[in-house]
Design a protein around this motif. Sequence first.
Motif, short mmCIF file in Angstrom:
data_model
loop_
_atom_site.label_atom_id
_atom_site.label_comp_id
_atom_site.label_asym_id
_atom_site.label_seq_id
_atom_site.Cartn_x
_atom_site.Cartn_y
_atom_site.Cartn_z
N HIS A 1 0.81 -1.22 0.00
CA HIS A 1 0.00 0.00 0.00
C HIS A 1 0.85 1.27 0.00
O HIS A 1 0.30 2.38 0.04
CB HIS A 1 -0.94 0.01 1.22
CG HIS A 1 -2.05 -0.97 1.12
ND1 HIS A 1 -1.92 -2.28 1.54
CD2 HIS A 1 -3.33 -0.85 0.66
CE1 HIS A 1 -3.07 -2.92 1.34
NE2 HIS A 1 -3.94 -2.08 0.81
N MET A 2 2.17 1.11 -0.05
CA MET A 2 3.04 2.29 -0.06
C MET A 2 3.01 2.95 -1.44
O MET A 2 3.07 2.27 -2.47
CB MET A 2 4.48 1.90 0.29
CG MET A 2 4.69 1.53 1.74
SD MET A 2 6.44 1.12 2.08
CE MET A 2 6.37 0.84 3.84
N ARG A 3 2.94 4.27 -1.45
CA ARG A 3 2.94 5.01 -2.71
C ARG A 3 4.35 5.40 -3.14
O ARG A 3 4.62 5.55 -4.33
CB ARG A 3 2.07 6.25 -2.58
CG ARG A 3 0.59 5.93 -2.32
CD ARG A 3 -0.25 7.20 -2.24
NE ARG A 3 -1.65 6.88 -2.02
CZ ARG A 3 -2.61 7.79 -1.90
NH1 ARG A 3 -2.29 9.10 -1.97
NH2 ARG A 3 -3.87 7.43 -1.70
N SER A 4 5.23 5.59 -2.17
CA SER A 4 6.60 5.98 -2.48
C SER A 4 7.40 4.78 -2.97
O SER A 4 7.51 3.78 -2.27
CB SER A 4 7.27 6.59 -1.24
OG SER A 4 8.65 6.77 -1.46
N GLN A 5 7.96 4.88 -4.18
CA GLN A 5 8.76 3.78 -4.73
C GLN A 5 10.05 3.59 -3.93
O GLN A 5 10.52 2.46 -3.74
CB GLN A 5 9.10 4.07 -6.19
CG GLN A 5 7.91 3.97 -7.14
CD GLN A 5 7.36 2.56 -7.19
OE1 GLN A 5 8.10 1.58 -7.23
NE2 GLN A 5 6.03 2.45 -7.20
N GLU A 6 10.62 4.70 -3.45
CA GLU A 6 11.86 4.60 -2.66
C GLU A 6 11.61 3.87 -1.35
O GLU A 6 12.40 2.99 -0.95
CB GLU A 6 12.41 6.00 -2.39
CG GLU A 6 13.74 5.99 -1.63
CD GLU A 6 14.28 7.39 -1.40
OE1 GLU A 6 15.28 7.50 -0.67
OE2 GLU A 6 13.71 8.35 -1.94
N ALA A 7 10.52 4.21 -0.67
CA ALA A 7 10.18 3.52 0.58
C ALA A 7 9.86 2.06 0.33
O ALA A 7 10.21 1.18 1.13
CB ALA A 7 8.98 4.21 1.24
N PHE B 1 11.45 -3.57 1.00
CA PHE B 1 11.68 -4.89 0.42
C PHE B 1 13.12 -5.34 0.63
O PHE B 1 13.39 -6.51 0.92
CB PHE B 1 11.37 -4.87 -1.08
CG PHE B 1 9.97 -5.32 -1.39
CD1 PHE B 1 9.53 -6.58 -1.03
CD2 PHE B 1 9.09 -4.48 -2.05
CE1 PHE B 1 8.24 -7.00 -1.32
CE2 PHE B 1 7.79 -4.89 -2.34
CZ PHE B 1 7.37 -6.15 -1.98
N ALA B 2 14.08 -4.41 0.49
CA ALA B 2 15.49 -4.76 0.65
C ALA B 2 15.79 -5.21 2.07
O ALA B 2 16.49 -6.21 2.30
CB ALA B 2 16.37 -3.57 0.28
#
Length: 314
Positions: free
Chosen positions: A225-231, A236-237
Amino acid sequence: MEKRNTTSDFILLGIFKHTRSHLFLFMMVLTIATASLMANALMLLLILLDPQLHRPMYFLLNQLSLMDMMLVSSIVPKMAADYLTWNKSISPAGCGLQIFVSLTLGGGESFLLAAMSYDRFVAVCHPLRYPVLLNWRLCFQMTLGSWFLGAADGLMQAATTLSFPFCSAHEIDHFFCEAPMLVRLACADTSVFENVMYVCCVLMLLIPFSLILTSYSLILSAVLHMRSQEALKKAFATCSSHLAVVALFYGPAIFIYMRPKSYRSANHDKVVSAFYTIFTPVLNPLIYSLRNSEVREALKRWLGKCADFKYQQT
């Protein structure tokens, strides 16, 4: 049936034979074990010396490295000495100590990984409440609880295993003393103890594993549900490295301690035991250091300080 003298030693048959191919494998295992000790020692020093890593997550990682170092140190030196000197005997006390230490560290690591999954759950799902939901007091309590539960399980299984009378055949087809292997040599009825040992394995493995799966299921739901690709990439990392450690630890442990007796094979047990006692400890610091930018930056700072000190000395 003839009972053996309880003061006589056990014989560890080991995992390697004295052939060229097995000598090569032995040298590889010894190299991996040495690398494991060095990598985990480096992680301990980095977390201890770098103030930016003085956070609950890295304190738990510090304890993981300590457990891995102790596990390798309790098994590999004896295995190497047996192979090089051809003296494969081990006293009942030494055997009991290996059972106690391996189960203490294995059980402790099981609960510690559950604590680390809770840390990631709070960090990803409730980042603003992280200092409240995972403060230092709770971190210390989870760590002490992990050590205590592991030690209680190790003490119970080591004491009970050595209380059985053993038959004249006292050769252990393994490279270290492990409770399931030693129970096979007992002359008495061990069915009650084996059932209790199975229940302990459920408590020590499946319950923490279920908590870990629950934590990461909630994390995955939050991440999607996160919108920020960086977050999203950062979450995930971080979580993928933790899941890799979980898979490497729980897979072999469940295979060794929770299989039905009829499916057990000494050769399979030795290979799987070598994996989680020797190979997994060297992978843990590599997974965390290679996939964690803060650890990499701490290593760069530490190497930079060492280079500056060396330059000043010259």
